[in-house]
Structure formats: structure tokens, C-alpha cells
Write an enzyme that holds these catalytic residues in place. Structure first.
Site, PDB file in Angstrom:
ATOM      1  N   GLU A 137       0.640  -1.227  -0.172  1.00  0.00           N
ATOM      2  CA  GLU A 137      -0.119  -0.052  -0.085  1.00  0.00           C
ATOM      3  C   GLU A 137       1.047   1.478  -0.192  1.00  0.00           C
ATOM      4  O   GLU A 137       0.370   2.321   1.020  1.00  0.00           O
ATOM      5  CB  GLU A 137      -0.959   0.025   1.337  1.00  0.00           C
ATOM      6  CG  GLU A 137      -1.912  -1.105   1.218  1.00  0.00           C
ATOM      7  CD  GLU A 137      -2.697  -1.130   2.434  1.00  0.00           C
ATOM      8  OE1 GLU A 137      -2.590  -0.322   3.227  1.00  0.00           O
ATOM      9  OE2 GLU A 137      -3.533  -1.951   2.548  1.00  0.00           O
TER      10      GLU A 137
ATOM     11  N   GLU B 123      -6.366 -10.480  -1.116  1.00  0.00           N
ATOM     12  CA  GLU B 123      -7.114 -10.382  -0.001  1.00  0.00           C
ATOM     13  C   GLU B 123      -8.533 -10.240  -0.453  1.00  0.00           C
ATOM     14  O   GLU B 123      -9.253  -9.386   0.296  1.00  0.00           O
ATOM     15  CB  GLU B 123      -6.846  -9.014   0.653  1.00  0.00           C
ATOM     16  CG  GLU B 123      -4.975  -9.144   1.113  1.00  0.00           C
ATOM     17  CD  GLU B 123      -4.727  -7.912   1.914  1.00  0.00           C
ATOM     18  OE1 GLU B 123      -5.795  -6.977   2.370  1.00  0.00           O
ATOM     19  OE2 GLU B 123      -3.480  -7.530   2.039  1.00  0.00           O
TER      20      GLU B 123
HETATM   21  C1  XIL Z   1      -6.209  -6.211   8.499  1.00  0.00           C
HETATM   22  C2  XIL Z   1      -6.664  -7.232   9.428  1.00  0.00           C
HETATM   23  O1  XIL Z   1      -7.337  -8.149   8.817  1.00  0.00           O
HETATM   24  C3  XIL Z   1      -7.076  -6.806  10.882  1.00  0.00           C
HETATM   25  O2  XIL Z   1      -7.404  -7.653  11.856  1.00  0.00           O
HETATM   26  C4  XIL Z   1      -6.295  -5.577  11.440  1.00  0.00           C
HETATM   27  O3  XIL Z   1      -6.836  -5.063  12.417  1.00  0.00           O
HETATM   28  C5  XIL Z   1      -5.846  -4.670  10.368  1.00  0.00           C
HETATM   29  O4  XIL Z   1      -5.500  -5.279   9.125  1.00  0.00           O
HETATM   30  N1  XIL Z   1      -4.995  -4.577   3.816  1.00  0.00           N
HETATM   31  C6  XIL Z   1      -3.858  -5.292   3.989  1.00  0.00           C
HETATM   32  C7  XIL Z   1      -4.287  -6.202   5.559  1.00  0.00           C
HETATM   33  O5  XIL Z   1      -2.922  -5.490   3.513  1.00  0.00           O
HETATM   34  O6  XIL Z   1      -2.968  -6.415   6.259  1.00  0.00           O
HETATM   35  C8  XIL Z   1      -5.339  -5.750   6.328  1.00  0.00           C
HETATM   36  O7  XIL Z   1      -5.769  -6.376   7.370  1.00  0.00           O
HETATM   37  C9  XIL Z   1      -6.661  -5.335   5.486  1.00  0.00           C
HETATM   38  C10 XIL Z   1      -6.373  -4.267   4.404  1.00  0.00           C
END
Ligand code: XIL
Length: 325
Positions: free
Chosen positions: A128, A235
Site C-alpha cells: 500500500e 485479500e
Molecule cells: C487487517 C486485518 O484483517 C485486521 O485484523 C487488522 O486489524 C488490520 O489489518 N489491507 C491489508 C491487510 O494489507 O493487512 C489488512 O488486514 C486489511 C487491508
């Protein structure tokens, strides 16, 4: 009851099917996870904050448990993530100069590679870094304030130097939105011209049923793949609520669950067409009950149902649409 088909079996000739998991989930839903998925990602346990809370403090236990489960059940494991503006402790940036920060990143990577490289098939080296809005390519983060526009290239150079044969991914969200996509494509060019530093682009795929544009998805796959990188869907979830909604919403209706099922079917039909460039499709969670969207962007929204299994590990209609083709 007829046995539930297995996603990973169904997609064996296409790509890995993954899930983001926690050690707790491996205990309570291990059967579902090992029968349905061929790849795992630690939801939080390999991020810098949880695993490396202080310069000389490492908390390996949870990540080790995940790596052990993957080995025991012959599952692939993705490494998420090394350089990110979130879930990274303040001490990384203390002092504020480039060399100190880079030496900390390097030391962090070295320990992660020494311990987990044998188990990990792909690393999200940087997560990101691209700005959602505006003309600037890079997000205004502590990393960017200290390292400037070199931040992504330098991070990948360090990773390559420490783990020459590693499989390295740049991972981001809003990846199919044209303005941000243009910037990510430029970043991939930077990584390529700095010496083929990147192997794959990671589409986070945090989408929702209201504004997912399947033509833009297809175009995005083509444009990223044209950079000569592989693609990983890292994701995936399909929220019932629009990202702009920040209030309390209506509970799920049969109509929006039907729309979700239809979209999941169409998304996977597109993914299958591009199986030659897609390595893996990972869901961000195994069942609705453990989806991070139960608490993001707000808590106490009606129960969101973004994944293929309900909280009882039962397949939803969207599951059927993904396995029936
Ligand atoms: C999220 C997790 O799912 C949560 O449990 C945590 O509180 C915050 O992070 N993008 C990403 C992930 O790359 O690492 C994130 O995961 C969601 C958004």
C-alpha cells in the site's frame, strides 16, 4: 448430507486458493481450512508490529504456529508483509534519518527471511505505498517522509540482496480504479527498470457488491500482466456494503446475497480465463464470522457476509457459484 466440494481441488489446475487466518482460527476451523484451501496468509502475525514490537523483541509464537500448520498440511504460505505504513512500530522511524530506517528494515527482513523463507512461497515486500488521490504516486507516510520516492525500490533491492531467489510482490488496494492503477503501473515500471525487482503484483481485491466494475477488473488484469509480472489476488472479499457507507446499514437481504453470488461467479470466471498469469486467489478470512469487515470501517454495522462460508463453516450460494463451472 452430500460432501462439500473442495475449492482447492476444484481449482487445482488453475491457481492456489488461499485464506487469511489466525492461530486461533486454525484451532477452531482447521478442518475447513485444510480441506478447502491450498495457501495461507497470516492475517496479522507476520506484520512488523505484532512480530517485532521493539528493536530487540520478537514475538514469533503465532507466526511459528501458522508456519507449522502450513508445513504439516502441505499448504503454501504467503509472507505478509515487510514494509507497510500501518502496523509498524514507532521505533522503526525513531531518529528519522534514511540510513537508520533502512538498516532497521534490512535487519527486520534478515530475521524474517532466516526464519520463514523456507516456508514462504511469496513475500509482500511493500504494501500500500501508492496514494489513493491526487497526482503524487506515493502515499504520505512516515516511510515516505524519510525515504522519499525511493522507498519502494530500495525496499525491493534490500529484499533481493538478502534473499536473491525470493518471490517478491508489490501489494495494494483500489487496484482497479483507473487513477490509482495508472500510478501502480508506473511503480511497476520503476521496479522493472531498477533491475527486475518485482515478480508479481498483488490485487488486494477488497471489493463490494455495489460498485464492482467487471470490465475494469478485466482491463486491470491485462494492464498489470502486460508489465511482465504475475498476479496474485491476495485479500479477496465482497462486502455487502459500499465503501463510502460509514453508518449503520440495513441487514443483508436475499437480493444482495443473490447479487453477491452472481458477482462471485463472474469474478472467478474472469480469474479462470487468466489462470496463466494468476498464481493464487486468497480470501481475507475463511468464514464470514472471522472477516475483518465485522469491525471495519465501523463496528456494530449489521453483520457483513463478504466470504464464501457462513460462520458455521457452511458454504453459501456464492460458494456454489464459484465451484460450479
Ligand atoms: C487487517 C486485518 O484483517 C485486521 O485484523 C487488522 O486489524 C488490520 O489489518 N489491507 C491489508 C491487510 O494489507 O493487512 C489488512 O488486514 C486489511 C487491508
Amino acid at each position: 448430507m452430500p460432501a462439500i466440494p473442495s475449492l482447492k481441488e476444484r481449482y487445482r489446475d488453475y491457481f492456489d486458493i488461499g485464506a487469511a487466518i489466525t492461530p486461533q482460527l486454525l484451532q477452531t476451523k482447521g478442518d475447513l481450512i485444510k480441506t478447502q484451501f491450498s495457501s495461507l496468509t497470516a492475517e496479522n502475525q507476520m506484520k512488523p508490529g505484532p512480530i517485532h514490537p521493539a528493536p530487540d523483541t520478537w514475538a514469533f509464537e503465532d507466526a511459528d504456529a501458522i508456519a507449522a500448520f502450513a508445513r504439516e498440511h502441505n499448504l503454501h504460505l504467503r509472507g505478509h508483509t515487510l514494509v507497510w505504513h500501518n502496523q509498524t512500530p514507532e521505533w522503526f522511524y525513531e531518529g528519522g534519518d534514511k540510513d537508520t530506517l533502512l538498516s532497521r528494515v534490512k535487519a527486520h527482513m534478515q530475521v524474517m527471511f532466516d526464519r520463514y523463507a523456507k516456508d514462504i512461497i511469496a513475500w509482500d515486500v511493500v504494501n500500500e505505498a501508492v496514494a489513493d488521490q491526487g497526482d503524487e504516486i506515493f502515499r504520505d507516510s512516515r516511510y515516505h517522509q524519510i525515504l522519499g520516492d525511493n522507498l519502494v525500490v530500495r525496499s525491493f533491492e534490500l529484499a533481493r540482496e538478502l534473499l536473491p531467489g525470493g518471490y517478491f510482490v508489490y501489494n495494494d488496494y483500489n487496484e482497479i480504479m483507473p487513477a490509482k492503477r495508472t500510478k501502480i503501473l508506473a511503480l511497476l515500471d520503476m521496479l522493472k527498470s531498477a533491475g527486475n525487482l518485482v515478480d508479481a503484483f498483488g490485487f488486494q481485491c477488497h471489493w463490494n457488491i455495489h460498485d464492482l466494475d467487471l470490465d475494469e477488473l478485466r482491463r486491470s488484469i491485462e494492464l498489470y500482466a502486460a508489465k511482465g509480472v504475475h498476479l496474485q489476488m491476495t485479500e479477496l472479499d465482497l462486502s455487502l456494503y459500499a465503501s463510502s457507507d460509514k453508518e449503520i446499514y440495513d441487514a443483508a437481504t436475499p437480493e444482495n446475497l443473490a447479487l453477491q453470488a452472481d458477482l462471485y461467479g463472474k469474478i472467478f470466471a474472469i480469474f479462470r480465463e487468466y489462470k496463466d498469469v494468476i498464481d493464487s486467489v486468497t480470501f481475507w478470512g475463511a468464514t464470514d464470522a472471522d472477516s475483518w469487515l465485522q469491525g471495519f470501517p465501523v463496528r456494530n454495522r449489521p453483520y457483513n457476509q463478504p466470504l464464501l462460508f457462513d460462520g458455521e463453516c457452511q458454504p453459501k450460494e456464492c460458494f456454489r457459484r464459484v465451484v460450479e463451472f
